[in-house]
Design a protein around this motif. Structure first.
Motif, PDB file in Angstrom:
ATOM      1  N   LYS A 234       0.833  -1.209   0.000  1.00 38.71           N
ATOM      2  CA  LYS A 234       0.000   0.000   0.000  1.00 38.71           C
ATOM      3  C   LYS A 234       0.867   1.258   0.000  1.00 38.71           C
ATOM      4  N   THR A 243      -3.544   3.147  -6.925  1.00 34.47           N
ATOM      5  CA  THR A 243      -4.468   2.572  -5.956  1.00 34.47           C
ATOM      6  C   THR A 243      -4.413   1.043  -6.031  1.00 34.47           C
ATOM      7  N   LEU A 244      -4.966   0.409  -5.018  1.00 29.78           N
ATOM      8  CA  LEU A 244      -5.030  -1.040  -5.010  1.00 29.78           C
ATOM      9  C   LEU A 244      -5.877  -1.544  -6.178  1.00 29.78           C
ATOM     10  N   MET A 246      -8.701  -3.085  -8.301  1.00 33.92           N
ATOM     11  CA  MET A 246     -10.120  -3.218  -8.002  1.00 33.92           C
ATOM     12  C   MET A 246     -10.802  -4.009  -9.113  1.00 33.92           C
ATOM     13  N   GLN A 254     -14.831  -3.866  -5.592  1.00 33.57           N
ATOM     14  CA  GLN A 254     -14.121  -4.448  -4.470  1.00 33.57           C
ATOM     15  C   GLN A 254     -12.660  -4.623  -4.837  1.00 33.57           C
ATOM     16  N   TYR A 255     -11.860  -4.826  -3.805  1.00 38.34           N
ATOM     17  CA  TYR A 255     -10.450  -5.101  -4.065  1.00 38.34           C
ATOM     18  C   TYR A 255     -10.324  -6.415  -4.847  1.00 38.34           C
ATOM     19  N   ASP A 256      -9.437  -6.430  -5.807  1.00 37.09           N
ATOM     20  CA  ASP A 256      -9.189  -7.634  -6.594  1.00 37.09           C
ATOM     21  C   ASP A 256      -8.113  -8.460  -5.879  1.00 37.09           C
ATOM     22  N   TRP A 257      -8.568  -9.325  -4.966  1.00 34.22           N
ATOM     23  CA  TRP A 257      -7.636 -10.076  -4.137  1.00 34.22           C
ATOM     24  C   TRP A 257      -6.814 -11.071  -4.948  1.00 34.22           C
ATOM     25  N   ILE A 260      -3.980  -9.007  -6.335  1.00 31.93           N
ATOM     26  CA  ILE A 260      -3.104  -8.630  -5.216  1.00 31.93           C
ATOM     27  C   ILE A 260      -2.261  -9.826  -4.778  1.00 31.93           C
TER      28      ILE A 260
END
Length: 277
Positions: A234, A243-244, A246, A254-257, A260
């Motif tokens: 981060k 940015t993270l 998404m 939502q966050y794209d886990w 990530i």
């Protein structure tokens, strides 16, 4: 031998869970390696697709390193309560078994007679049990490597209490073990206890006996590493004014886990067969 743990920490105002795991999948049986994976928040159950993928990765790593197929697959699961044991048996275990079977099919078209036998045990220190011995009015810790599977354990299921270590101070906190699945891997609780004792004596960072089996201990360390790496990620993105990752899900972003995880985990890097945490 593998261990799976479910953990979570705050990310801004919400939580992000890490599903770490550890296993002995190198050419040296005593060496424990592992990794972590992020998934959608507020879920104790590990995503079944993730379990299939990672179970296949673990089996592939083992076979490539040892040049053989294991006779047994022993899974130690942490991070679930008693009410979630059914979830482990009905949802998580079939996903793990399917991932391993697919990996074996891809490796060598293994016949059904060569499929490993499985055992699944829940290992936790989240309980109120304490074991001690009393002489007069003085209370002592019990000696290390003591296990109890009668009288004070639950009659339903296969439960045992095990103390592997001698604490520096206070009363030793034992581990509570519930074996949910045993496909003739362990003929008795004595065999399971001997395995837990051996794993408690193989901590790779210290010669001291630890209170948890090494695979569970390592998985917990990978959970912490997953958190630390994410925080550093981060900061790195903020410095680049990015940015993270998404994605759109059910009319909300939502966050794209998955992305990530691919960016941060070790299984796609040169460290996939090295103990990091």
């Amino acid at each position: 031998m593998s261990a799976i743990r479910q953990d979570s920490r705050n990310i801004e105002k919400e939580k992000f869970p890490r599903s770490p795991f550890a296993f002995n999948g190198t050419a040296r049986p005593q060496e424990i390696i592992g990794d972590f994976h992020y998934q959608l928040p507020r879920k104790e159950e590990v995503n079944q697709g993730l379990l299939k993928q990672r179970a296949g990765f673990i089996m592939t790593s083992y076979v490539n390193s040892r040049r053989e197929i294991p006779r047994y697959v022993i899974i130690l699961r942490d991070g679930v309560s008693e009410s979630q044991h059914t979830m482990v048996m009905r949802n998580e275990f079939p996903a793990i078994k399917e991932g391993i079977q697919k990996a074996l099919d891809d490796i060598n078209k293994v016949s059904k007679t060569e499929i490993p036998r499985f055992a699944v045990s829940i290992v936790t220190k989240r309980h109120s049990h304490r074991l001690y011995q009393k002489k007069g009015n003085v209370i002592f810790n019990i000696p290390p490597m003591v296990a109890i599977d009668t009288e004070i354990v639950k009659k339903s299921g296969n439960e045992l209490i095990f103390v592997s270590h001698c604490p520096l101070q206070g009363t030793a906190q034992p581990i509570l073990v519930n074996t949910l699945i045993n496909e003739n891997v362990f003929n008795s609780n004595d065999e399971l206890v001997r395995l837990l004792a051996a794993l408690s004596c193989t901590h790779q960072k210290s010669t001291s006996i630890v209170s948890l089996p090494e695979t569970i201990y390592a998985a917990d360390e990978y959970a912490k590493r997953g958190s630390d790496v994410f925080e550093a990620y981060k900061i790195w993105l903020a410095q680049r004014r990015e940015t993270l990752p998404m994605k759109q899900m059910n009319e909300e972003r939502q966050y794209d886990w998955e992305v990530i995880t691919e960016n941060l985990c070790y299984h796609t890097s040169r460290f996939k067969k090295t103990r990091i945490a």
